[in-house]
Scaffold this motif. Sequence first.
Motif, mmCIF file in Angstrom:
data_model
loop_
_atom_site.group_PDB
_atom_site.id
_atom_site.type_symbol
_atom_site.label_atom_id
_atom_site.label_comp_id
_atom_site.label_asym_id
_atom_site.label_seq_id
_atom_site.Cartn_x
_atom_site.Cartn_y
_atom_site.Cartn_z
ATOM 1 N N GLU A 124 0.831 -1.203 0.000
ATOM 2 C CA GLU A 124 0.000 0.000 0.000
ATOM 3 C C GLU A 124 0.871 1.262 0.000
ATOM 4 O O GLU A 124 0.620 2.202 -0.757
ATOM 5 C CB GLU A 124 -0.910 -0.005 1.239
ATOM 6 N N GLN B 276 2.626 1.678 -3.370
ATOM 7 C CA GLN B 276 1.684 2.181 -4.373
ATOM 8 C C GLN B 276 1.449 3.678 -4.183
ATOM 9 O O GLN B 276 1.434 4.447 -5.151
ATOM 10 C CB GLN B 276 0.351 1.416 -4.282
ATOM 11 N N ALA B 277 1.290 4.114 -2.934
ATOM 12 C CA ALA B 277 1.054 5.535 -2.652
ATOM 13 C C ALA B 277 2.260 6.379 -3.057
ATOM 14 O O ALA B 277 2.092 7.479 -3.596
ATOM 15 C CB ALA B 277 0.742 5.730 -1.165
ATOM 16 N N SER C 256 4.430 5.608 -5.448
ATOM 17 C CA SER C 256 4.501 5.633 -6.918
ATOM 18 C C SER C 256 3.425 6.538 -7.522
ATOM 19 O O SER C 256 3.627 7.128 -8.583
ATOM 20 C CB SER C 256 4.381 4.219 -7.492
ATOM 21 N N GLU C 257 2.280 6.690 -6.853
ATOM 22 C CA GLU C 257 1.218 7.564 -7.343
ATOM 23 C C GLU C 257 1.411 9.014 -6.911
ATOM 24 O O GLU C 257 0.650 9.881 -7.321
ATOM 25 C CB GLU C 257 -0.146 7.058 -6.839
ATOM 26 N N GLY C 258 2.393 9.275 -6.056
ATOM 27 C CA GLY C 258 2.662 10.633 -5.623
ATOM 28 C C GLY C 258 1.808 11.091 -4.458
ATOM 29 O O GLY C 258 1.787 12.273 -4.145
ATOM 30 N N ARG C 259 1.072 10.194 -3.826
ATOM 31 C CA ARG C 259 0.241 10.566 -2.686
ATOM 32 C C ARG C 259 1.077 10.767 -1.423
ATOM 33 O O ARG C 259 0.631 11.425 -0.496
ATOM 34 C CB ARG C 259 -0.832 9.510 -2.432
ATOM 35 N N ILE C 260 2.256 10.192 -1.381
ATOM 36 C CA ILE C 260 3.162 10.361 -0.239
ATOM 37 C C ILE C 260 4.425 11.031 -0.757
ATOM 38 O O ILE C 260 5.032 10.594 -1.719
ATOM 39 C CB ILE C 260 3.522 9.006 0.410
ATOM 40 N N LYS C 261 4.767 12.132 -0.123
ATOM 41 C CA LYS C 261 5.973 12.865 -0.504
ATOM 42 C C LYS C 261 7.104 12.488 0.450
ATOM 43 O O LYS C 261 6.906 12.442 1.668
ATOM 44 C CB LYS C 261 5.747 14.383 -0.438
#
Length: 102
Positions: free
Chosen positions: A70, A73-74, A76-81
Amino acid sequence: MKINQTTSSRPGDASDGAVRSVASAPAQTPAPTPDTTGVRVSPLAAQVREIGSRLVEDSDDDIDTAKVDEIRQAISEGRIKIDPSKIADGLLASLRELNGSA
């Protein structure tokens, strides 16, 4: 510079007197070889082997692979900096704590 042709880099091949006197000395009896028919393992070695085998097992429940996936994935999607300065500060704080300095 003159190279002495009578000296060899291999012991026993040189023709100087020092090597001959060593080579002509009576042979010493070799040290007795240890008995290798049975192997004895100390309790500590047995414990290390047992710990090592547990580390190799695939049934390691310490890591939540679903959570790791999880987070991966976050990221790679840019949701976590990722903030490298915070990571560096955390590493330095850990090192200070390990050294015992504040």
